[in-house]
Design a protein around this motif. Structure first.
Motif, PDB file in Angstrom:
ATOM      1  N   LEU A  44       1.438  -0.930  -0.183  1.00  0.00           N
ATOM      2  CA  LEU A  44      -0.193   0.048  -0.022  1.00  0.00           C
ATOM      3  C   LEU A  44       1.186   1.490  -0.328  1.00  0.00           C
ATOM      4  N   GLU A  45       2.291   1.077   1.100  1.00  0.00           N
ATOM      5  CA  GLU A  45       3.283   1.932   0.633  1.00  0.00           C
ATOM      6  C   GLU A  45       3.266   2.736  -0.755  1.00  0.00           C
ATOM      7  N   GLU A  46       3.881   1.123  -1.282  1.00  0.00           N
ATOM      8  CA  GLU A  46       4.114   1.758  -2.768  1.00  0.00           C
ATOM      9  C   GLU A  46       3.492   1.595  -4.198  1.00  0.00           C
ATOM     10  N   ARG A  47       1.285   2.019  -2.908  1.00  0.00           N
ATOM     11  CA  ARG A  47       0.501   1.735  -4.245  1.00  0.00           C
ATOM     12  C   ARG A  47       1.130   3.014  -5.557  1.00  0.00           C
ATOM     13  N   LEU A  48       0.697   1.915  -6.645  1.00  0.00           N
ATOM     14  CA  LEU A  48       1.133   2.907  -8.382  1.00  0.00           C
ATOM     15  C   LEU A  48       0.072   4.304  -8.782  1.00  0.00           C
ATOM     16  N   ASP A  49       0.040   5.480  -8.201  1.00  0.00           N
ATOM     17  CA  ASP A  49      -0.218   5.902  -8.914  1.00  0.00           C
ATOM     18  C   ASP A  49      -1.844   6.148 -10.029  1.00  0.00           C
ATOM     19  N   PRO A  50      -2.868   5.944  -9.346  1.00  0.00           N
ATOM     20  CA  PRO A  50      -3.765   5.423 -10.098  1.00  0.00           C
ATOM     21  C   PRO A  50      -4.313   7.129 -11.282  1.00  0.00           C
ATOM     22  N   TRP A  51      -4.513   6.396 -12.484  1.00  0.00           N
ATOM     23  CA  TRP A  51      -5.150   7.481 -13.811  1.00  0.00           C
ATOM     24  C   TRP A  51      -5.968   8.112 -13.181  1.00  0.00           C
ATOM     25  N   ARG A  52      -7.050   7.687 -12.683  1.00  0.00           N
ATOM     26  CA  ARG A  52      -7.862   8.800 -11.692  1.00  0.00           C
ATOM     27  C   ARG A  52      -7.487   9.407 -10.416  1.00  0.00           C
ATOM     28  N   SER A  53      -7.604  10.040  -9.955  1.00  0.00           N
ATOM     29  CA  SER A  53      -7.538  10.431  -8.736  1.00  0.00           C
ATOM     30  C   SER A  53      -8.383   9.999  -7.388  1.00  0.00           C
ATOM     31  N   LYS A  54      -9.976   9.773  -7.700  1.00  0.00           N
ATOM     32  CA  LYS A  54     -10.023   8.913  -7.274  1.00  0.00           C
ATOM     33  C   LYS A  54     -10.861   7.614  -7.737  1.00  0.00           C
ATOM     34  N   GLU A  55      -9.745   6.658  -8.195  1.00  0.00           N
ATOM     35  CA  GLU A  55      -9.242   5.133  -7.814  1.00  0.00           C
ATOM     36  C   GLU A  55      -8.911   5.113  -6.694  1.00  0.00           C
ATOM     37  N   GLU A  56     -10.745   3.729  -5.869  1.00  0.00           N
ATOM     38  CA  GLU A  56      -9.935   3.677  -5.086  1.00  0.00           C
ATOM     39  C   GLU A  56      -9.210   2.144  -4.660  1.00  0.00           C
ATOM     40  N   ALA A  57      -9.360   1.209  -5.805  1.00  0.00           N
ATOM     41  CA  ALA A  57      -8.387   0.095  -6.126  1.00  0.00           C
ATOM     42  C   ALA A  57      -7.850  -0.016  -4.948  1.00  0.00           C
ATOM     43  N   MET A  58      -7.004  -1.238  -4.625  1.00  0.00           N
ATOM     44  CA  MET A  58      -5.640  -1.467  -3.092  1.00  0.00           C
ATOM     45  C   MET A  58      -4.768  -1.592  -4.455  1.00  0.00           C
ATOM     46  N   PHE A  59      -4.537  -2.469  -5.485  1.00  0.00           N
ATOM     47  CA  PHE A  59      -4.289  -2.581  -6.283  1.00  0.00           C
ATOM     48  C   PHE A  59      -4.585  -2.156  -8.085  1.00  0.00           C
ATOM     49  N   ILE A  60      -2.730  -1.419  -8.847  1.00  0.00           N
ATOM     50  CA  ILE A  60      -3.198  -0.629  -9.423  1.00  0.00           C
ATOM     51  C   ILE A  60      -2.146  -1.182 -10.671  1.00  0.00           C
ATOM     52  N   SER A  61      -2.542  -1.230 -11.328  1.00  0.00           N
ATOM     53  CA  SER A  61      -1.903  -2.211 -12.704  1.00  0.00           C
ATOM     54  C   SER A  61      -1.076  -0.832 -13.232  1.00  0.00           C
ATOM     55  N   GLN A  62      -0.592  -1.355 -14.316  1.00  0.00           N
ATOM     56  CA  GLN A  62       1.176  -0.024 -14.619  1.00  0.00           C
ATOM     57  C   GLN A  62       0.419   1.063 -15.140  1.00  0.00           C
ATOM     58  N   LYS A  63      -0.938   0.618 -15.698  1.00  0.00           N
ATOM     59  CA  LYS A  63      -1.698   1.811 -16.448  1.00  0.00           C
ATOM     60  C   LYS A  63      -2.045   2.833 -15.996  1.00  0.00           C
ATOM     61  N   GLY A  64      -2.168   2.447 -14.371  1.00  0.00           N
ATOM     62  CA  GLY A  64      -3.249   3.249 -13.633  1.00  0.00           C
ATOM     63  C   GLY A  64      -4.251   3.222 -13.012  1.00  0.00           C
ATOM     64  N   ARG A  65      -4.560   1.752 -13.744  1.00  0.00           N
ATOM     65  CA  ARG A  65      -5.870   1.174 -13.648  1.00  0.00           C
ATOM     66  C   ARG A  65      -5.865   0.023 -11.861  1.00  0.00           C
ATOM     67  N   ARG A  66      -7.488  -0.418 -11.672  1.00  0.00           N
ATOM     68  CA  ARG A  66      -7.071  -1.099 -10.585  1.00  0.00           C
ATOM     69  C   ARG A  66      -7.124  -2.527 -11.723  1.00  0.00           C
ATOM     70  N   LEU A  67      -5.794  -3.040 -10.896  1.00  0.00           N
ATOM     71  CA  LEU A  67      -5.565  -4.488 -11.713  1.00  0.00           C
ATOM     72  C   LEU A  67      -6.878  -5.198 -11.634  1.00  0.00           C
ATOM     73  N   SER A  68      -6.657  -5.948 -13.434  1.00  0.00           N
ATOM     74  CA  SER A  68      -7.518  -6.840 -13.472  1.00  0.00           C
ATOM     75  C   SER A  68      -7.413  -8.067 -13.378  1.00  0.00           C
ATOM     76  N   ILE A  69      -8.381  -8.629 -13.013  1.00  0.00           N
ATOM     77  CA  ILE A  69      -8.219  -9.639 -12.666  1.00  0.00           C
ATOM     78  C   ILE A  69      -7.580 -10.671 -13.873  1.00  0.00           C
ATOM     79  N   ARG A  70      -8.281 -10.588 -15.114  1.00  0.00           N
ATOM     80  CA  ARG A  70      -6.654 -11.514 -16.067  1.00  0.00           C
ATOM     81  C   ARG A  70      -5.572 -10.970 -16.007  1.00  0.00           C
ATOM     82  N   GLY A  71      -5.117  -9.306 -15.570  1.00  0.00           N
ATOM     83  CA  GLY A  71      -3.841  -9.149 -15.268  1.00  0.00           C
ATOM     84  C   GLY A  71      -3.452 -10.148 -14.037  1.00  0.00           C
ATOM     85  N   ILE A  72      -3.949 -10.432 -13.090  1.00  0.00           N
ATOM     86  CA  ILE A  72      -3.687 -11.049 -11.971  1.00  0.00           C
ATOM     87  C   ILE A  72      -2.973 -12.308 -12.557  1.00  0.00           C
TER      88      ILE A  72
END
Length: 304
Positions: free
Chosen positions: A189-217
């Motif tokens: 959580l300390e190293e959490r990537l900066d989300p693309w949208r400022s209001k993104e609540e997702a705990m895990f963020i992808s390198q594209k700045g979005r919520r880490l997808s199921i397919r991504g995991i």
């Protein structure tokens, strides 16, 4: 040729309203599209149980597993249920059709504690901290891939060391965060990537700045399992996937003597029957149990 656009749109609205995940919406819609294509343009009002059974039979004959056939049946059942609730139709032709029997005795593929350690050692790369936390949540807290995907920042209560998980059947459950897992989750959580949208609540963020997808995991897990089995000859590699980490969690708990009902709660199973699949016993355990028997046979009974 009917395209059933209104019905498909209605089904999507119903699923969204019922709180189905985007992943479930997508797979159910794909199944329903396949079913509708099999009708050859018939009006839905005249669809009978026979048409549904015929579709499921063709699906089965195409070589899919019983589990996939059952999922497609669930999708079609759900579709008609939605149309009935939205008062577009009054009959569900998919109701009352028996499920295919899946192989109940097949042991789930899982990793033991030593394998798990080696698997976690195979986690590497730029996003190692995030990926390690994801795998720890699955292997030591039993989360499903979809549950990790839907986790939000405020689902983690740091003081209570507890995680609020939104599971199957749209049910919430609280899972304690083990003492040894907490530092890894905190670090991620300390190293959490900066989300693309400022209001993104997702705990895990992808390198594209979005919520880490199921397919991504699933892809990150597949790459890690590949490294984990790199030394194993291809013919002897096991069919590991991200979901096998959850199997490992359930197996470890039961082997440590955890009560089946507790394991059911932790896994978020609605039925204890689902949990019993993890009570598989190894050959070694069978042999150990047999060796405890005091076998006394009267002398001279062995025929020579």
């Amino acid at each position: 040729m009917e395209d059933y656009e209104e019905e498909r749109e209605a089904f999507l609205i119903w699923m969204k309203d019922a709180g189905y995940t985007p992943y479930t919406q997508k797979s159910y819609l794909a199944d329903v599209r396949q079913f509708l294509a099999s009708l050859g343009g018939k009006k839905l009002e005249i669809v009978k149980k026979l048409h549904v059974v015929s579709y499921l039979t063709s699906v089965r004959e195409s070589g899919v597993s019983d589990a996939t056939r059952n999922r497609k049946h669930a999708s079609v059942t759900c579709f008609f249920k939605a149309l009935i609730e939205l008062e577009l139709y009054s009959v569900n032709p998919a109701a009352g059709i028996k499920k295919s029997k899946t192989d109940k005795n097949r042991e789930p593929v899982y990793l033991d504690e030593n394998d798990l350690q080696r698997f976690l050692s195979a986690v590497e790369g730029k996003y190692k901290g995030r990926n390690l936390a994801v795998f720890l949540l699955m292997s030591y807290m039993g989360l499903r891939v979809g549950e990790v995907h839907t986790l939000n920042m405020n689902d983690y209560n740091v003081e209570r060391r507890s995680l609020r998980v939104f599971g199957k059947g749209r049910k919430w459950r609280n899972v304690p965060v083990p003492e040894d897992v907490a530092p890894f989750l905190d670090q991620a959580l300390e190293e959490r990537l900066d989300p693309w949208r400022s209001k993104e609540e997702a705990m895990f963020i992808s390198q594209k700045g979005r919520r880490l997808s199921i397919r991504g995991i699933q892809q990150i897990a597949a790459q890690t399992f590949e490294r984990f089995q790199a030394q194993v000859p291809v013919a002897h590699r096991r069919p590991y996937s991200s979901h096998k980490l959850r199997h490992s969690f359930a197996t470890m708990l039961l082997r440590k003597g955890a009560d089946l009902r507790t394991v059911q709660e932790l896994l978020g199973h609605s039925s204890i029957q689902t949990t019993t699949v993890y009570t598989h016993i190894t050959s070694r355990e069978k042999e150990e149990a047999m060796s405890r028997l005091q076998i006394r046979i009267p002398e001279n009974t062995l025929q020579h």
